[in-house]
Motif scaffolding. Structure first.
Motif, short mmCIF file in Angstrom:
data_model
loop_
_atom_site.label_atom_id
_atom_site.label_comp_id
_atom_site.label_asym_id
_atom_site.label_seq_id
_atom_site.Cartn_x
_atom_site.Cartn_y
_atom_site.Cartn_z
N GLY A 294 39.05 42.34 49.19
CA GLY A 294 37.76 42.96 48.94
C GLY A 294 37.23 43.66 50.17
O GLY A 294 36.67 44.76 50.09
N THR A 295 37.44 43.05 51.32
CA THR A 295 37.00 43.67 52.58
C THR A 295 37.78 44.95 52.85
O THR A 295 37.21 45.95 53.28
N VAL A 296 39.07 44.94 52.58
CA VAL A 296 39.89 46.14 52.77
C VAL A 296 39.46 47.24 51.82
O VAL A 296 39.34 48.41 52.23
N ILE A 297 39.20 46.90 50.58
CA ILE A 297 38.76 47.91 49.60
C ILE A 297 37.43 48.52 50.02
O ILE A 297 37.25 49.74 49.96
N ALA A 298 36.50 47.71 50.48
CA ALA A 298 35.21 48.22 50.95
C ALA A 298 35.40 49.12 52.16
O ALA A 298 34.76 50.17 52.27
N HIS B 70 32.57 49.38 46.75
CA HIS B 70 31.79 48.18 47.05
C HIS B 70 31.59 47.31 45.81
O HIS B 70 31.52 46.08 45.93
N ALA B 71 31.52 47.92 44.64
CA ALA B 71 31.42 47.13 43.42
C ALA B 71 32.68 46.31 43.19
O ALA B 71 32.63 45.13 42.86
N ILE B 72 33.83 46.94 43.40
CA ILE B 72 35.11 46.22 43.26
C ILE B 72 35.22 45.14 44.32
O ILE B 72 35.63 44.01 44.03
#
Length: 96
Positions: A12-16, A87-89
């Motif tokens: 999640g941190t990587v996606i953001a 950020h939603a993901i």
């Protein structure tokens, strides 16, 4: 179980972070365009090419008479969408 949760948090941190970088590139191109940056410069050309690729789906979506308004609206929309979705993901992954 906590090992999997930690992996989801990292993902999640990587996606953001990726969404933030994409929005940063788009915002940087908008700024460079508005400040009339030298298009012959290799950094300006790189940022323009990357932004054009990222905003391919929203580029020229709006038909304002002024070119600067089309750039701000088209590239700005892409930046907002990437930020929102990324950020939603990421938030969804952090919860699970």
């Amino acid at each position: 179980m906590s090992r999997y949760r930690s992996g989801a948090n990292q993902a999640g941190t990587v996606i953001a972070a990726v969404a933030d970088i994409m929005a940063l590139i788009l915002g940087l191109w908008i700024l460079m365009y508005l400040l009339d940056a030298n298009r012959g410069n290799s950094l300006v050309q790189f940022v323009h090419d990357a932004a054009a690729w990222l905003a391919g789906w929203s580029h020229d979506l709006f038909t304002f008479d002024e070119a600067w308004a089309r750039v701000v609206a088209g590239y700005g929309l892409a930046a907002v969408v990437y930020l929102f979705l990324g950020h939603a993901i990421a938030n969804r992954m952090h919860r699970h």
